[in-house]
Design a protein around this motif. Structure first.
Motif, PDB file in Angstrom:
ATOM      1  N   ASN A 133       0.844  -1.193   0.000  1.00  0.00           N
ATOM      2  CA  ASN A 133       0.000   0.000   0.000  1.00  0.00           C
ATOM      3  C   ASN A 133       0.876   1.239   0.000  1.00  0.00           C
ATOM      4  O   ASN A 133       1.652   1.457   0.929  1.00  0.00           O
ATOM      5  N   VAL A 134       0.756   2.058  -1.041  1.00  0.00           N
ATOM      6  CA  VAL A 134       1.541   3.286  -1.178  1.00  0.00           C
ATOM      7  C   VAL A 134       0.584   4.452  -1.358  1.00  0.00           C
ATOM      8  O   VAL A 134      -0.150   4.515  -2.355  1.00  0.00           O
ATOM      9  N   ASN A 135       0.565   5.333  -0.370  1.00  0.00           N
ATOM     10  CA  ASN A 135      -0.288   6.536  -0.415  1.00  0.00           C
ATOM     11  C   ASN A 135      -1.750   6.176  -0.665  1.00  0.00           C
ATOM     12  O   ASN A 135      -2.450   6.826  -1.452  1.00  0.00           O
ATOM     13  N   GLY A 136      -2.204   5.099  -0.013  1.00  0.00           N
ATOM     14  CA  GLY A 136      -3.590   4.679  -0.150  1.00  0.00           C
ATOM     15  C   GLY A 136      -3.891   3.846  -1.367  1.00  0.00           C
ATOM     16  O   GLY A 136      -5.037   3.419  -1.552  1.00  0.00           O
ATOM     17  N   GLN A 137      -2.922   3.578  -2.209  1.00  0.00           N
ATOM     18  CA  GLN A 137      -3.120   2.768  -3.414  1.00  0.00           C
ATOM     19  C   GLN A 137      -2.484   1.401  -3.232  1.00  0.00           C
ATOM     20  O   GLN A 137      -1.321   1.291  -2.836  1.00  0.00           O
ATOM     21  N   GLU A 138      -3.252   0.351  -3.506  1.00  0.00           N
ATOM     22  CA  GLU A 138      -2.760  -1.013  -3.381  1.00  0.00           C
ATOM     23  C   GLU A 138      -2.063  -1.409  -4.683  1.00  0.00           C
ATOM     24  O   GLU A 138      -2.685  -1.458  -5.752  1.00  0.00           O
ATOM     25  N   ILE A 139      -0.765  -1.695  -4.596  1.00  0.00           N
ATOM     26  CA  ILE A 139       0.051  -1.992  -5.771  1.00  0.00           C
ATOM     27  C   ILE A 139       0.445  -3.463  -5.731  1.00  0.00           C
ATOM     28  O   ILE A 139       1.003  -3.941  -4.730  1.00  0.00           O
ATOM     29  N   LEU A 140       0.164  -4.186  -6.809  1.00  0.00           N
ATOM     30  CA  LEU A 140       0.525  -5.596  -6.899  1.00  0.00           C
ATOM     31  C   LEU A 140       2.020  -5.743  -7.157  1.00  0.00           C
ATOM     32  O   LEU A 140       2.635  -4.915  -7.835  1.00  0.00           O
ATOM     33  N   ILE A 141       2.577  -6.818  -6.645  1.00  0.00           N
ATOM     34  CA  ILE A 141       4.013  -7.062  -6.738  1.00  0.00           C
ATOM     35  C   ILE A 141       4.267  -8.315  -7.562  1.00  0.00           C
ATOM     36  O   ILE A 141       3.696  -9.375  -7.298  1.00  0.00           O
ATOM     37  N   GLU A 142       5.121  -8.194  -8.575  1.00  0.00           N
ATOM     38  CA  GLU A 142       5.614  -9.351  -9.322  1.00  0.00           C
ATOM     39  C   GLU A 142       7.073  -9.550  -8.944  1.00  0.00           C
ATOM     40  O   GLU A 142       7.895  -8.649  -9.117  1.00  0.00           O
ATOM     41  N   LYS A 143       7.391 -10.727  -8.419  1.00  0.00           N
ATOM     42  CA  LYS A 143       8.700 -10.955  -7.805  1.00  0.00           C
ATOM     43  C   LYS A 143       9.632 -11.707  -8.750  1.00  0.00           C
ATOM     44  O   LYS A 143       9.223 -12.632  -9.456  1.00  0.00           O
ATOM     45  N   PHE A 144      10.917 -11.296  -8.701  1.00  0.00           N
ATOM     46  CA  PHE A 144      11.981 -11.943  -9.463  1.00  0.00           C
ATOM     47  C   PHE A 144      13.174 -12.158  -8.537  1.00  0.00           C
ATOM     48  O   PHE A 144      13.300 -11.512  -7.491  1.00  0.00           O
ATOM     49  N   LEU A 145      14.043 -13.056  -8.938  1.00  0.00           N
ATOM     50  CA  LEU A 145      15.293 -13.311  -8.220  1.00  0.00           C
ATOM     51  C   LEU A 145      16.455 -13.139  -9.188  1.00  0.00           C
ATOM     52  O   LEU A 145      16.351 -13.477 -10.373  1.00  0.00           O
ATOM     53  N   GLY A 146      17.570 -12.628  -8.679  1.00  0.00           N
ATOM     54  CA  GLY A 146      18.751 -12.433  -9.508  1.00  0.00           C
ATOM     55  C   GLY A 146      20.018 -12.664  -8.715  1.00  0.00           C
ATOM     56  O   GLY A 146      20.016 -12.675  -7.485  1.00  0.00           O
ATOM     57  N   GLY A 147      21.115 -12.834  -9.435  1.00  0.00           N
ATOM     58  CA  GLY A 147      22.411 -13.056  -8.807  1.00  0.00           C
ATOM     59  C   GLY A 147      23.307 -13.872  -9.711  1.00  0.00           C
ATOM     60  O   GLY A 147      22.892 -14.345 -10.786  1.00  0.00           O
ATOM     61  N   ASP A 148      24.543 -14.048  -9.278  1.00  0.00           N
ATOM     62  CA  ASP A 148      25.424 -14.924 -10.039  1.00  0.00           C
ATOM     63  C   ASP A 148      25.049 -16.382  -9.785  1.00  0.00           C
ATOM     64  O   ASP A 148      24.199 -16.688  -8.933  1.00  0.00           O
ATOM     65  N   LEU A 149      25.654 -17.302 -10.527  1.00  0.00           N
ATOM     66  CA  LEU A 149      25.244 -18.707 -10.431  1.00  0.00           C
ATOM     67  C   LEU A 149      25.491 -19.291  -9.052  1.00  0.00           C
ATOM     68  O   LEU A 149      24.717 -20.124  -8.572  1.00  0.00           O
ATOM     69  N   LYS A 150      26.577 -18.877  -8.400  1.00  0.00           N
ATOM     70  CA  LYS A 150      26.839 -19.403  -7.062  1.00  0.00           C
ATOM     71  C   LYS A 150      25.711 -19.041  -6.109  1.00  0.00           C
ATOM     72  O   LYS A 150      25.214 -19.890  -5.350  1.00  0.00           O
ATOM     73  N   PHE A 151      25.272 -17.792  -6.140  1.00  0.00           N
ATOM     74  CA  PHE A 151      24.195 -17.343  -5.260  1.00  0.00           C
ATOM     75  C   PHE A 151      22.878 -18.025  -5.613  1.00  0.00           C
ATOM     76  O   PHE A 151      22.146 -18.492  -4.727  1.00  0.00           O
ATOM     77  N   LEU A 152      22.555 -18.096  -6.905  1.00  0.00           N
ATOM     78  CA  LEU A 152      21.288 -18.712  -7.311  1.00  0.00           C
ATOM     79  C   LEU A 152      21.244 -20.191  -6.954  1.00  0.00           C
ATOM     80  O   LEU A 152      20.207 -20.706  -6.520  1.00  0.00           O
ATOM     81  N   ASN A 153      22.352 -20.898  -7.132  1.00  0.00           N
ATOM     82  CA  ASN A 153      22.382 -22.319  -6.760  1.00  0.00           C
ATOM     83  C   ASN A 153      22.123 -22.503  -5.277  1.00  0.00           C
ATOM     84  O   ASN A 153      21.428 -23.440  -4.860  1.00  0.00           O
ATOM     85  N   GLN A 154      22.671 -21.618  -4.442  1.00  0.00           N
ATOM     86  CA  GLN A 154      22.502 -21.762  -2.999  1.00  0.00           C
ATOM     87  C   GLN A 154      21.065 -21.488  -2.572  1.00  0.00           C
ATOM     88  O   GLN A 154      20.491 -22.236  -1.777  1.00  0.00           O
ATOM     89  N   ILE A 155      20.469 -20.412  -3.064  1.00  0.00           N
ATOM     90  CA  ILE A 155      19.119 -20.071  -2.598  1.00  0.00           C
ATOM     91  C   ILE A 155      18.062 -20.992  -3.208  1.00  0.00           C
ATOM     92  O   ILE A 155      16.972 -21.137  -2.639  1.00  0.00           O
ATOM     93  N   MET A 156      18.372 -21.641  -4.340  1.00  0.00           N
ATOM     94  CA  MET A 156      17.411 -22.559  -4.947  1.00  0.00           C
ATOM     95  C   MET A 156      17.662 -24.007  -4.565  1.00  0.00           C
ATOM     96  O   MET A 156      16.959 -24.908  -5.031  1.00  0.00           O
ATOM     97  N   GLY A 157      18.668 -24.273  -3.719  1.00  0.00           N
ATOM     98  CA  GLY A 157      18.895 -25.616  -3.211  1.00  0.00           C
ATOM     99  C   GLY A 157      19.649 -26.531  -4.143  1.00  0.00           C
ATOM    100  O   GLY A 157      19.583 -27.761  -3.989  1.00  0.00           O
ATOM    101  N   ILE A 158      20.373 -25.986  -5.122  1.00  0.00           N
ATOM    102  CA  ILE A 158      21.132 -26.787  -6.081  1.00  0.00           C
ATOM    103  C   ILE A 158      22.600 -26.809  -5.663  1.00  0.00           C
ATOM    104  O   ILE A 158      23.140 -25.816  -5.166  1.00  0.00           O
ATOM    105  N   GLY A 159      23.277 -27.946  -5.882  1.00  0.00           N
ATOM    106  CA  GLY A 159      24.678 -28.090  -5.504  1.00  0.00           C
ATOM    107  C   GLY A 159      25.608 -27.258  -6.375  1.00  0.00           C
ATOM    108  O   GLY A 159      25.181 -26.468  -7.221  1.00  0.00           O
ATOM    109  N   GLY A 160      26.906 -27.438  -6.191  1.00  0.00           N
ATOM    110  CA  GLY A 160      27.900 -26.621  -6.860  1.00  0.00           C
ATOM    111  C   GLY A 160      28.131 -26.984  -8.313  1.00  0.00           C
ATOM    112  O   GLY A 160      27.533 -27.913  -8.876  1.00  0.00           O
ATOM    113  N   PHE A 161      29.058 -26.234  -8.955  1.00  0.00           N
ATOM    114  CA  PHE A 161      29.324 -26.406 -10.374  1.00  0.00           C
ATOM    115  C   PHE A 161      30.010 -27.733 -10.683  1.00  0.00           C
ATOM    116  O   PHE A 161      29.907 -28.242 -11.798  1.00  0.00           O
ATOM    117  N   ALA A 162      30.738 -28.285  -9.738  1.00  0.00           N
ATOM    118  CA  ALA A 162      31.481 -29.513 -10.011  1.00  0.00           C
ATOM    119  C   ALA A 162      30.578 -30.734 -10.096  1.00  0.00           C
ATOM    120  O   ALA A 162      31.019 -31.799 -10.529  1.00  0.00           O
TER     121      ALA A 162
END
Length: 756
Positions: free
Chosen positions: A422-451
């Motif tokens: 809610n911003v200044n009385g207006q309800e704004i919908l949120i569309e969510k994305f994730l970003g980062g390098d492969l090491k970070f994305l693998n960790q937060i998504m539960g995937i193992g390492g590159f090897a």
């Protein structure tokens, strides 16, 4: 004399104590091992047998023993009564048997038995062993207690003697100082104050003490007389008798414009202090030398006011005996603060906004590993810079799934449940994305390492099939090997056939199609591999020379590459030998652009058997990366996908080995085109802004904090202040650099990528 007499008294006390110890009785006399009590049998009968319901019970036996001990004024706590109770119980049983026999015999048998027990010589020898064991042990324990008491008394006496000796020394030194002062007339008045000194010194001291009062009187008098003349005083400068300049300013209560300007000047000065990392002590020194600067107290008040608009929460977790800490800010409050600015109203399209949560690790020193989380609003003009990345968490922990899950529990729950704001009385919908390098994305998504065999976040492509461009892998189509969040959660608990799903994902509300590949790291890591193969080829040409630090200067082919790097303007870059292998620093994105724009293969590797193919590979890669910065139609996307696949075929199928195809190359050919089809131009999802923010966080850590427990909070508050003040404060215009080769502003001839 007094001191020596007291020492003699102490020695006599010690002698007396030693004589008393020698004259003490032997342990066996004072501390017997066993206490013997002669108890009349009739007394035992009256207490334990006569008129008792259950005389053989243990409770009755213990009660009788306690009664006997109390009559002899002994405490039961000093004796071990466990075996005594059993022995005394047997005694009572025998007495009961005797009484029963006499009663069955009849006549005067019972009376004669009781008369026999009442005689003085009819006694029972009750033996009571002590709890403390042997007499020697109890003697030593008692002696130890006595010696401790004596030692405490002696220590107290010695401490009193030391105090008296110190007092005597102080009195002696004071007497010597007084004698020395009486001998020297110059020192006679030293240390005295007020009227005890001569009148001249007393008058000067009083004048200095009342200096502030006199200055106020002068200000009042001047202000009154000048205003009577119809003028308004502004500033008065004087010089005192010591040559020090005294400046007085006069305030005008009716000047409202001055108040507003002063408020703006305070904000401007705070912005300058934060933007250029000027310490408070440095500003204090400047303010002492120049007039009309905002007061330090006003700047601090403005700073605290802005900090209060950015509430933070301390978080911590203990894992494996190690304590990890951090600070977090509410994502919803951050979005409300940013989107509430009228200048950012255009970011809201059709009542919704796209946000990207990204993270990356950085180092502030050798042992201080930080993980920064930021929120980016897709479509904002500054989303690719540090100004468009809003910190929501700074953690002091390793960049792995276990630590992030333990320390970021509240932030993860908030992001998972975030659907609108809610911003200044207006309800704004949120569309969510994730970003980062492969090491970070693998960790937060539960995937193992590159090897591992299945290292891709979006699909289940094995690493030994990355080179095969005849196969099509998707990030959304399960028939083409695409992963799903539910599948990762289900396979995370398995030890076998889990496709490298080793942990539960942290953010389950974001589908994998909204996890966007980072084009910055993709470009840098692929370019690193291309440069590596050139250096490896040059090293092979010099393989007749043993690889040592001393022989690096003799390797002419590597020297040619080193000279090329220097000629294009990259300084402080050189080869080293580490653990018997050639080592060098990786290049940044701008440095790779300079290398790709200015490298001359005909001069560097003229005799390479696949020289033309290498030129084609480098040229095509630059062309494909340039297309990512443009909005592409469906036909252009198909051309890009075909070009990326052909590039991987050329790299891994013709020039180099198939195992040299990296995960980033697999993403470049298989998943990047699909991401562009779904989300359009993905340049706004680039991690360039967060990488720059990492550099600033490291700089702020060393230049703008005091290294205490609130260091992470200080960094987040500083970024908030800079964001709020950025558009409200005046800044000097930046000097625009113009390239002398291509005549374009923003870079110089060394960083120019157009003029070759």
């Amino acid at each position: 004399m007094a001191l020596s007499s007291k020492v003699i008294i102490v020695q006599l006390l010690l002698t007396f104590i030693s004589m008393s110890i020698d004259a003490a009785p032997q342990p066996s006399e004072m501390f017997p091992h066993m206490v013997n009590l002669d108890i009349n049998n009739l007394l035992i009968y009256n207490l334990a047998v006569k008129d008792v319901q259950d005389p053989k019970s243990v409770d009755n036996v213990e009660s009788v023993l306690n009664t006997i001990l109390s009559r002899h004024k002994l405490s039961a706590e000093k004796f071990d009564l466990h075996d005594v109770v059993k022995t005394f119980q047997c005694k009572i049983k025998k007495m009961i048997e005797h009484v029963s026999k006499m009663r069955s015999a009849g006549g005067k048998s019972l009376k004669n038995l009781l008369d026999k027990w009442s005689r003085p010589n009819s006694k029972y020898d009750l033996k009571l062993p002590h709890k403390t064991g042997s007499p020697t042990k109890r003697k030593l324990e008692d002696d130890l207690g006595n010696e401790r008491a004596k030692r405490q008394k002696l220590e107290l006496d010695v401490e009193n003697l030391r105090t008296e000796v110190n007092q005597s020394k102080q009195e002696k030194n004071e007497l010597l100082r007084q004698i020395d002062r009486l001998k020297d007339p110059i020192k006679e008045n030293h240390g005295l104050r007020g009227r005890a000194k001569n009148k001249k010194d007393y008058k000067r001291a009083q004048t200095y003490r009342h200096r502030a009062k006199k200055i106020d009187d002068i200000r009042t008098s001047v202000d009154s007389k000048v205003r009577q003349a119809g003028m308004t005083p502004i500033c008065l400068t004087m010089r005192d008798e010591n040559g020090k300049i005294v400046k007085m300013t006069f305030s005008n209560e009716n000047d409202d414009a001055h108040e507003e300007v002063s408020e703006q000047e305070v904000a401007d000065m705070l912005f300058i202090l934060d933007a250029f990392n000027i310490p408070i002590k440095g500003y204090h020194e400047i303010a002492q030398r120049y007039d009309n600067l905002p007061r330090l107290g006003a700047i601090q008040s403005k700073k605290f006011e802005l900090n209060s608009q950015c509430p933070l929460k301390d978080v911590e977790a203990v894992i494996g005996g190690q304590r990890f800490t951090g600070v977090v800010r509410s994502i919803k409050e951050t979005l409300q603060s940013v989107l509430g600015d009228p200048a950012r109203a255009h970011l809201i399209e059709n009542g919704s906004v796209k946000i990207k949560l990204s993270g990356d690790g950085t180092r502030a020193g050798k042992k201080k590993h930080l993980v920064n989380f930021s929120i980016t609003i897709i479509g904002e003009a500054t989303c690719k810079s540090e100004l468009g990345n809003y910190l929501v968490a700074i953690l002091r922990c390793p960049e792995n799934n276990t630590c992030l899950k333990a320390i970021l529990g509240d932030l993860i729950d908030e992001f998972e449940n975030l659907t609108s704001v809610n911003v200044n009385g207006q309800e704004i919908l949120i569309e969510k994305f994730l970003g980062g390098d492969l090491k970070f994305l693998n960790q937060i998504m539960g995937i193992g390492g590159f090897a591992s065999k299945f290292s891709c976040v979006w699909c289940k492509c094995p690493k030994d099939e990355r080179f095969d461009m005849s196969q099509f892998w998707s990030m959304s189509d399960a028939t083409k090997g695409a992963r799903t969040i539910d599948e990762i959660c289900r396979l995370a608990g398995k030890r076998k056939d889990n496709f490298n799903c080793t942990m539960q994902p942290l953010f389950r509300s974001v589908p994998l199609v909204n996890v966007i590949p980072d084009t910055l790291h993709l470009y840098i890591r692929i370019a690193d591999q291309m440069v590596y193969h050139i250096i490896k080829y040059l090293q092979d040409l010099d393989n007749h020379i043993k690889l040592t630090s001393e022989n690096l200067s003799k390797m002419n082919n590597l020297g040619m590459f080193r000279k090329f790097i220097e000629d294009i303007g990259i300084s402080d870059w050189f080869f080293t030998v580490k653990d018997g292998k050639l080592d060098y620093d990786s290049f940044s994105g701008p440095e790779h652009r300079m290398i790709m724009a200015k490298i001359q293969f005909d001069e560097l590797i003229p005799n390479h058997p696949k020289l033309e193919e290498i030129k084609l590979m480098w040229t095509n890669f630059v062309s494909l990366m340039d297309q990512l910065n443009q909005d592409m139609t469906e036909e252009q996307i198909e051309e890009f996908e075909e070009g990326a696949r052909d590039w991987v075929k050329l790299y891994g199928g013709h020039l180099y080995l198939t195992k040299d195809v990296t995960p980033y190359m697999h993403i470049f050919a298989c998943h990047l085109p699909e991401a562009i089809r779904r989300h359009g131009n993905i340049v706004d999802f680039c991690q360039q802004g967060l990488e720059k923010l990492n550099d600033l966080v490291t700089k702020w850590y060393f230049r703008s904090t005091n290294y205490d427990s609130t260091v992470l909070a200080q960094i987040m508050h500083k970024q908030h202040r800079l964001r709020v003040l950025e558009g409200k404060c005046r800044r000097a215009p930046k000097f625009q650099i113009t390239c002398t080769k291509c005549k374009v502003q923003g870079h110089n001839k060394r960083t120019c990528s157009r003029a070759i």
